[in-house]
Design an enzyme around this catalytic site. Sequence first.
Site, mmCIF file in Angstrom:
data_model
loop_
_atom_site.group_PDB
_atom_site.id
_atom_site.type_symbol
_atom_site.label_atom_id
_atom_site.label_comp_id
_atom_site.label_asym_id
_atom_site.label_seq_id
_atom_site.Cartn_x
_atom_site.Cartn_y
_atom_site.Cartn_z
ATOM 1 N N GLU A 47 0.844 -1.196 0.000
ATOM 2 C CA GLU A 47 0.000 0.000 0.000
ATOM 3 C C GLU A 47 0.883 1.252 0.000
ATOM 4 O O GLU A 47 1.888 1.327 0.699
ATOM 5 C CB GLU A 47 -0.910 0.007 1.228
ATOM 6 C CG GLU A 47 -1.858 1.199 1.276
ATOM 7 C CD GLU A 47 -2.761 1.209 2.497
ATOM 8 O OE1 GLU A 47 -3.826 1.853 2.436
ATOM 9 O OE2 GLU A 47 -2.417 0.567 3.508
ATOM 10 N N LYS A 119 -9.897 1.692 -2.641
ATOM 11 C CA LYS A 119 -10.124 1.229 -1.272
ATOM 12 C C LYS A 119 -11.557 1.509 -0.843
ATOM 13 O O LYS A 119 -12.022 2.649 -0.870
ATOM 14 C CB LYS A 119 -9.125 1.919 -0.338
ATOM 15 C CG LYS A 119 -9.090 1.381 1.081
ATOM 16 C CD LYS A 119 -7.957 2.063 1.835
ATOM 17 C CE LYS A 119 -7.726 1.479 3.213
ATOM 18 N NZ LYS A 119 -6.559 2.127 3.874
ATOM 19 N N CYS A 160 -5.725 -2.916 2.684
ATOM 20 C CA CYS A 160 -5.534 -2.657 4.104
ATOM 21 C C CYS A 160 -6.809 -2.813 4.933
ATOM 22 O O CYS A 160 -7.216 -3.921 5.245
ATOM 23 C CB CYS A 160 -4.907 -1.273 4.290
ATOM 24 S SG CYS A 160 -4.117 -1.055 5.916
#
Length: 284
Positions: A47, A119, A160
Amino acid sequence: MTNTTKPCKLALIQLAVSADKDANLANARTHVLEAASKGANLIVLPECFNSPYGTGYFPEYAETLADGPSVKSLSAMAKDAKAYLIGGSIPERDPTDEKIYNTCTVYNPEGKLIATHRKVHLFDIDVPGKIRFQESETLTAGRQLTHVDTDFGKIGVGICYDIRFPEPAMIAARQGCFAMIYPGAFNLTTGPLHWELLQRARAVDNQMYVAACSPARDLKASYHAWGHSTIVGPAGNVIESMDENQGIIYADLDLKAMAEFRQNIPLTTQRRFDLYADISKVQP
């Protein structure tokens, strides 16, 4: 699950990230080509591999996907490595509305951009006395889940904080994905608590491979990544893991063994959708 005889060798690159975007791209290229030279044909970056991680950095480092230097560089890496490349994530600026996203781009061995994942779940937490971080101060959340067709089969992608939510992995597994890949950057508070635990949970619940790729830890940076990039098998077993430093780990992903494990503990045929919903069929 897609049947395939093509072997898949996965590499996670735990990259040291600096404030110099050009240096980060060059460092990524060096490690991608190193992984390919050792036989990896599915390579993952962490990331925010091209920039420091932080809400103050996202606007400064954001670029468009159409002509940004990171996408061009990643495309060239994939082509030269002759491998699928999951390009970690970069701050993306959408030129249509100037919104900024935390975006993963995926490339085939010819260097073609074949998927993007913005995301979905933004990292907004406040642990009194330890850490406060609000991605939503600068980022916009994505609006779709991402599954990528490869020569090995389908792969799900998250970033994440997405890993904390079981639904995307459940949907991916039930729609034929054999792995979930998460570029991520847990910190020194959440990392020791949940980094490995969440990967093993997503893996064993769905009887699939799960891998999470972190940046290397830099205590001089404003955000301290946990590191410990990890590859987990369908039984929830840790196949490979590393410490907090820059490096690469590898694993051969055996889809035949995964299918056998699913036959031995046949969750896929024992679910009671007469009692609860199959969320893979009710998503919008």
